[in-house]
Design a protein around this motif. Structure first.
Motif, short mmCIF file in Angstrom:
data_model
loop_
_atom_site.label_atom_id
_atom_site.label_comp_id
_atom_site.label_asym_id
_atom_site.label_seq_id
_atom_site.Cartn_x
_atom_site.Cartn_y
_atom_site.Cartn_z
N VAL A 22 -2.81 1.84 -1.20
CA VAL A 22 -3.66 0.58 -1.11
C VAL A 22 -3.69 0.18 0.44
N TRP A 23 -4.86 0.43 1.16
CA TRP A 23 -5.41 0.06 2.44
C TRP A 23 -5.79 -1.54 2.36
N ARG A 24 -5.20 -2.57 3.31
CA ARG A 24 -5.65 -3.72 3.11
C ARG A 24 -5.87 -4.17 4.51
N VAL A 25 -6.61 -5.19 4.94
CA VAL A 25 -6.97 -5.92 6.13
C VAL A 25 -6.46 -7.23 5.77
N ALA A 26 -5.63 -7.81 6.77
CA ALA A 26 -4.93 -8.95 6.35
C ALA A 26 -5.37 -10.04 7.54
N ALA A 27 -5.02 -11.13 7.19
CA ALA A 27 -5.77 -12.39 7.85
C ALA A 27 -5.26 -12.64 9.20
N PHE A 28 -4.06 -12.11 9.63
CA PHE A 28 -3.50 -12.24 11.00
C PHE A 28 -3.70 -10.79 11.48
N PRO A 29 -4.36 -10.30 12.32
CA PRO A 29 -4.50 -9.16 12.87
C PRO A 29 -3.65 -9.02 14.13
N VAL A 30 -2.40 -9.14 13.90
CA VAL A 30 -1.31 -8.99 15.22
C VAL A 30 -0.20 -8.12 15.02
N GLY A 31 -0.43 -7.19 14.21
CA GLY A 31 0.40 -5.95 13.82
C GLY A 31 -0.21 -5.20 12.70
N GLY A 32 1.04 -4.70 12.06
CA GLY A 32 0.67 -3.91 10.67
C GLY A 32 1.86 -3.27 10.14
N GLY A 39 5.07 15.14 2.70
CA GLY A 39 4.60 14.85 1.22
C GLY A 39 5.36 13.62 0.61
N VAL A 40 5.33 12.69 1.51
CA VAL A 40 5.86 11.20 1.04
C VAL A 40 4.76 10.55 0.82
N HIS A 41 4.90 9.71 -0.40
CA HIS A 41 3.82 8.83 -0.76
C HIS A 41 3.63 7.69 -0.12
N ALA A 42 2.63 7.33 0.30
CA ALA A 42 2.40 5.85 1.22
C ALA A 42 1.85 5.09 0.21
N GLU A 43 2.60 3.98 -0.40
CA GLU A 43 2.31 2.82 -1.35
C GLU A 43 1.01 2.01 -0.85
N ALA A 44 1.44 1.41 0.66
CA ALA A 44 0.34 0.54 1.14
C ALA A 44 0.42 0.79 2.79
N PHE A 45 -0.80 0.60 3.22
CA PHE A 45 -0.99 0.64 4.85
C PHE A 45 -1.73 -0.63 5.01
N SER A 46 -1.29 -1.50 5.78
CA SER A 46 -1.45 -3.00 6.15
C SER A 46 -1.99 -2.98 7.83
N MET A 47 -3.17 -3.37 7.72
CA MET A 47 -3.63 -3.78 9.18
C MET A 47 -3.69 -5.19 9.33
#
Length: 392
Positions: A61-71, A37-45
């Motif tokens: 908010v789901w996001r795909v970032a420029a440097f895909p070397v983590g998240g 029941g914890v709210h996730a504000e953002a998930f970044s790939m």
């Protein structure tokens, strides 16, 4: 293959590997948080500037970032890697958040916070099991050689210890041996360490103590490493497993994952305590190198473009399983900056019935950061030495 093509393939393979293991790790945290029941504000790939983003119906908010070397996944009330408020900060935070505090990570019971924290490494282990199981069910096992001594190198550590042709090795330091490859796996990272070999000779159980000798060897990629060798050869011929059914494949996946976990944990513990050389420890450069080497050999092994692509994907996915185990284990180290350090904090909170003070948490974070950076420096130094060995 051209230099440009090889470089592109290496980058693609590295990004492919990192994306799989890191995203699965963070999804483990995310799904455990949702369960609790914890709210996730953002998930970044990935990190850096956002390329694509969208908000789901739960407000994440789901996001795909420029440097895909983590998240990363950011839960409500989470302020960073060292974010573990003390009692006073928690009281202020609850007052500020009002009803939203019920969906905040920090106000969940200790067992739920511990579960969310541990879920990342657990997801990595599950990923490894799924991959190893899928490979076992699809391809079966590779031909293997029985753990029977077929030859003894003259003047080697095995001859000195008293091994004879025909000896069947059943265990090394209490770890079961099923194939001759298991023997190599157990001794390769232990040069100079005396090991207890349990053997059967002429239907009689015996114990032989022997220390592998360190040998500087060149691998198929032109790099050199010091590896432990016992000086024993296998018998000619090999055994072959038929393919596994789904239940057997899962068993094989669990067994394979546990073997990798056990060996890696034992090696890292010996490095930390000074009982083993850190030479085999790899860092980011080592992962890039392994990804590129695996990709190149896969492409070259295919008889057609389709077969080369197939081998590339299979071998990279197999490598991802090993990398996933490594990431899971590293994150369980009891270092404050890592998941394992947070679990230590929760253990303290469960016993003391209050969170650790912010001052103690800050000190632990700094000490943990120094330790992790030191570990990365050692691993990177090993990587650079390996690369230099390929050039000179």
């Amino acid at each position: 293959m051209s230099l440009i093509g090889s470089g592109f393939l290496t980058i693609f393979s590295f990004v492919f590997l990192i994306s799989i293991v890191v995203v699965i790790h963070e999804l483990g945290h995310y799904w455990a948080g949702r369960f609790c029941g914890v709210h996730a504000e953002a998930f970044s790939m990935g990190f850096g500037p956002t390329l694509v983003s969208w908000r789901d119906k739960r407000g994440t908010v789901w996001r795909v970032a420029a440097f895909p070397v983590g998240g990363y996944v950011k839960f409500l009330g989470d302020a960073g890697a060292a974010s573990e408020p003390d009692a006073d900060k928690l009281a202020q935070l609850r007052q500020q958040m009002g009803e939203a505090a019920d969906r905040c990570y920090h106000f969940k019971p200790i067992w739920q916070r511990a579960f969310i924290t541990a879920a990342g490494p657990i997801a990595n282990f599950i990923l490894a099991i799924v991959i190893f199981s899928g490979i076992a069910m699809t391809f079966g096992s590779q031909p293997y050689q029985l753990p029977i001594v077929g030859s003894v190198v003259e003047g080697g550590a095995g001859e000195e210890a008293g091994f004879e042709v025909g000896d069947r090795i059943t265990a090394i330091n209490g770890n079961r041996i099923d194939t001759f490859q298991d023997i190599i796996t157990e001794v390769v990272w232990r040069p100079g360490e005396e090991l207890r070999f349990e053997i059967v000779r002429d239907d009689t159980a015996m114990v032989i103590m022997a220390a592998p000798r360190g040998q500087r060897e060149e691998d198929r990629f032109g790099g050199t490493r010091t590896l432990g060798r016992i000086g024993l050869g296998s018998v000619e011929g090999s055994a072959l497993q038929d393919r596994y059914n789904p239940i057997e494949a899962v068993g094989q996946g669990i067994d394979r994952t546990w073997s990798v976990v056990s060996m890696t944990a034992r090696y890292v513990s010996r490095v930390v305590t000074g009982r083993a050389s850190a030479e085999l420890l790899n860092g980011p450069v080592g992962i890039v190198t392994a990804a590129g080497q695996t990709a190149s050999t896969s492409i070259e092994a295919g008889d057609s473009a389709g077969e080369s692509v197939f081998l590339l994907l299979v071998n990279l996915i197999n490598l991802a399983a090993f990398l996933s185990v490594g990431l899971g284990l590293v994150n369980l180290l009891p270092i404050p900056i890592l998941d394992g350090g947070h679990l230590v904090y929760y253990a303290y909170e469960a016993v003391a019935r209050r969170p650790l003070s912010m001052q103690a948490q800050a000190l632990g974070f700094r000490v943990g950061l120094v330790f992790v950076l030191g570990l990365m420096l050692v691993a990177t130094w090993n990587d650079l030495n390996y690369l230099l060995g390929q050039i000179f």
